[in-house]
Write a protein that holds these residues in place. Structure first.
Motif, PDB file in Angstrom:
ATOM      1  N   UNK A  42       0.832  -1.205   0.000  1.00  0.00           N
ATOM      2  CA  UNK A  42       0.000   0.000   0.000  1.00  0.00           C
ATOM      3  C   UNK A  42       0.867   1.257   0.000  1.00  0.00           C
ATOM      4  N   UNK A  43       1.926   1.270   0.811  1.00  0.00           N
ATOM      5  CA  UNK A  43       2.800   2.443   0.896  1.00  0.00           C
ATOM      6  C   UNK A  43       3.511   2.692  -0.432  1.00  0.00           C
ATOM      7  N   UNK A  44       4.053   1.637  -1.021  1.00  0.00           N
ATOM      8  CA  UNK A  44       4.778   1.799  -2.280  1.00  0.00           C
ATOM      9  C   UNK A  44       3.838   2.180  -3.419  1.00  0.00           C
ATOM     10  N   UNK A  45       2.653   1.612  -3.423  1.00  0.00           N
ATOM     11  CA  UNK A  45       1.686   1.974  -4.460  1.00  0.00           C
ATOM     12  C   UNK A  45       1.304   3.444  -4.338  1.00  0.00           C
ATOM     13  N   UNK A  46       1.014   3.896  -3.122  1.00  0.00           N
ATOM     14  CA  UNK A  46       0.695   5.305  -2.915  1.00  0.00           C
ATOM     15  C   UNK A  46       1.843   6.189  -3.391  1.00  0.00           C
ATOM     16  N   UNK A  50       1.468   8.479  -6.793  1.00  0.00           N
ATOM     17  CA  UNK A  50       1.478   9.935  -6.575  1.00  0.00           C
ATOM     18  C   UNK A  50       2.643  10.589  -7.299  1.00  0.00           C
ATOM     19  N   UNK A  51       3.810  10.002  -7.158  1.00  0.00           N
ATOM     20  CA  UNK A  51       5.004  10.570  -7.779  1.00  0.00           C
ATOM     21  C   UNK A  51       4.888  10.573  -9.303  1.00  0.00           C
ATOM     22  N   UNK A  52       4.467   9.463  -9.866  1.00  0.00           N
ATOM     23  CA  UNK A  52       4.323   9.373 -11.321  1.00  0.00           C
ATOM     24  C   UNK A  52       3.218  10.304 -11.823  1.00  0.00           C
ATOM     25  N   UNK A  53       2.143  10.404 -11.080  1.00  0.00           N
ATOM     26  CA  UNK A  53       1.068  11.315 -11.448  1.00  0.00           C
ATOM     27  C   UNK A  53       1.571  12.755 -11.494  1.00  0.00           C
ATOM     28  N   UNK A  82      11.971   7.165 -10.191  1.00  0.00           N
ATOM     29  CA  UNK A  82      11.081   7.603 -11.253  1.00  0.00           C
ATOM     30  C   UNK A  82      11.855   8.663 -12.022  1.00  0.00           C
ATOM     31  N   UNK A  83      12.124   8.395 -13.291  1.00  0.00           N
ATOM     32  CA  UNK A  83      12.889   9.353 -14.094  1.00  0.00           C
ATOM     33  C   UNK A  83      12.094   9.719 -15.340  1.00  0.00           C
ATOM     34  N   UNK A  84      12.328  10.944 -15.819  1.00  0.00           N
ATOM     35  CA  UNK A  84      11.592  11.413 -16.985  1.00  0.00           C
ATOM     36  C   UNK A  84      12.422  12.446 -17.733  1.00  0.00           C
ATOM     37  N   UNK A  85      11.998  12.704 -18.979  1.00  0.00           N
ATOM     38  CA  UNK A  85      12.700  13.668 -19.824  1.00  0.00           C
ATOM     39  C   UNK A  85      11.969  15.003 -19.900  1.00  0.00           C
ATOM     40  N   UNK A  86      11.173  15.296 -18.890  1.00  0.00           N
ATOM     41  CA  UNK A  86      10.389  16.521 -18.879  1.00  0.00           C
ATOM     42  C   UNK A  86      11.139  17.731 -18.351  1.00  0.00           C
ATOM     43  N   UNK A 105      -5.138  20.980  -4.200  1.00  0.00           N
ATOM     44  CA  UNK A 105      -3.955  20.300  -4.719  1.00  0.00           C
ATOM     45  C   UNK A 105      -2.800  20.510  -3.743  1.00  0.00           C
ATOM     46  N   UNK A 106      -1.642  19.940  -4.106  1.00  0.00           N
ATOM     47  CA  UNK A 106      -0.454  20.158  -3.294  1.00  0.00           C
ATOM     48  C   UNK A 106      -0.183  19.109  -2.246  1.00  0.00           C
ATOM     49  N   UNK A 107      -0.870  17.969  -2.318  1.00  0.00           N
ATOM     50  CA  UNK A 107      -0.688  16.930  -1.305  1.00  0.00           C
ATOM     51  C   UNK A 107       0.271  15.818  -1.735  1.00  0.00           C
ATOM     52  N   UNK A 108       0.509  15.686  -3.035  1.00  0.00           N
ATOM     53  CA  UNK A 108       1.228  14.535  -3.577  1.00  0.00           C
ATOM     54  C   UNK A 108       2.564  14.255  -2.926  1.00  0.00           C
ATOM     55  N   UNK A 109       3.504  15.190  -2.987  1.00  0.00           N
ATOM     56  CA  UNK A 109       4.831  14.943  -2.420  1.00  0.00           C
ATOM     57  C   UNK A 109       4.792  14.793  -0.905  1.00  0.00           C
ATOM     58  N   UNK A 110       3.903  15.528  -0.245  1.00  0.00           N
ATOM     59  CA  UNK A 110       3.778  15.394   1.207  1.00  0.00           C
ATOM     60  C   UNK A 110       3.303  13.989   1.573  1.00  0.00           C
ATOM     61  N   UNK A 111       2.367  13.453   0.810  1.00  0.00           N
ATOM     62  CA  UNK A 111       1.905  12.082   1.053  1.00  0.00           C
ATOM     63  C   UNK A 111       3.023  11.074   0.805  1.00  0.00           C
TER      64      UNK A 111
END
Length: 138
Positions: A42-46, A50-53, A82-86, A105-111
């Motif tokens: 559950x922790x890794x999925x969250x 979130x990070x990929x989103x 998670x790596x990207x070319x953005x 918004x603004x909860x993703x990285x905090x979560x």
């Protein structure tokens, strides 16, 4: 794709790929790694969803984005990148905090920070690199 024992990878082209591909990737990882506890799953999925989103939403900035998720599972814990070319991220994950209850918004990285032991961001060779670690909770 599984790259080696305990090492797993998925590559995304966004669009058309989105976080559904991350959910499907993790379902395959859990089948290959039955010793991962429900709490860790559950922790890794969250964290990874979130990070990929966030990467898909913010780094792409309306253009095609190539994103890769690497997850390693060991007897000690888990490491993911998670790596990207953005576009470069303009945020320090160490500064991420939960916003007030009414914020939309603004909860993703905090979560993500709440469920992992370490979260880091680097810009390496024109790529964003988000690294996280979590100790095993059996």
């Amino acid at each position: 794709m599984t790259t080696a024992t305990g090492a797993h990878r998925v590559e995304l082209d966004c669009p058309p790929d989105d976080v559904t591909a991350v959910h499907e990737f993790l379902a395959r990882v859990w089948q290959a790694e039955p010793s991962v506890s429900a709490e860790d799953r559950m922790a890794l999925e969250l964290a990874l969803v979130e990070l990929t989103s966030n990467v898909i939403e913010h780094a792409g900035r309306g253009r095609q984005l190539a994103c890769r998720v690497d997850l390693s599972c060991s007897s000690d814990g888990y490491a993911a990148v998670v790596s990207d070319d953005g576009a470069p991220a303009g945020i320090d994950p160490g500064d991420a905090e939960l916003p007030d209850d009414l914020a939309e918004s603004g909860r993703g990285l905090a979560l993500v920070k709440m469920v992992v032991d370490d979260l880091r961001y680097d810009r390496v060779d024109d790529r964003n690199r988000w690294s996280l670690q979590r100790a095993r909770h059996d």
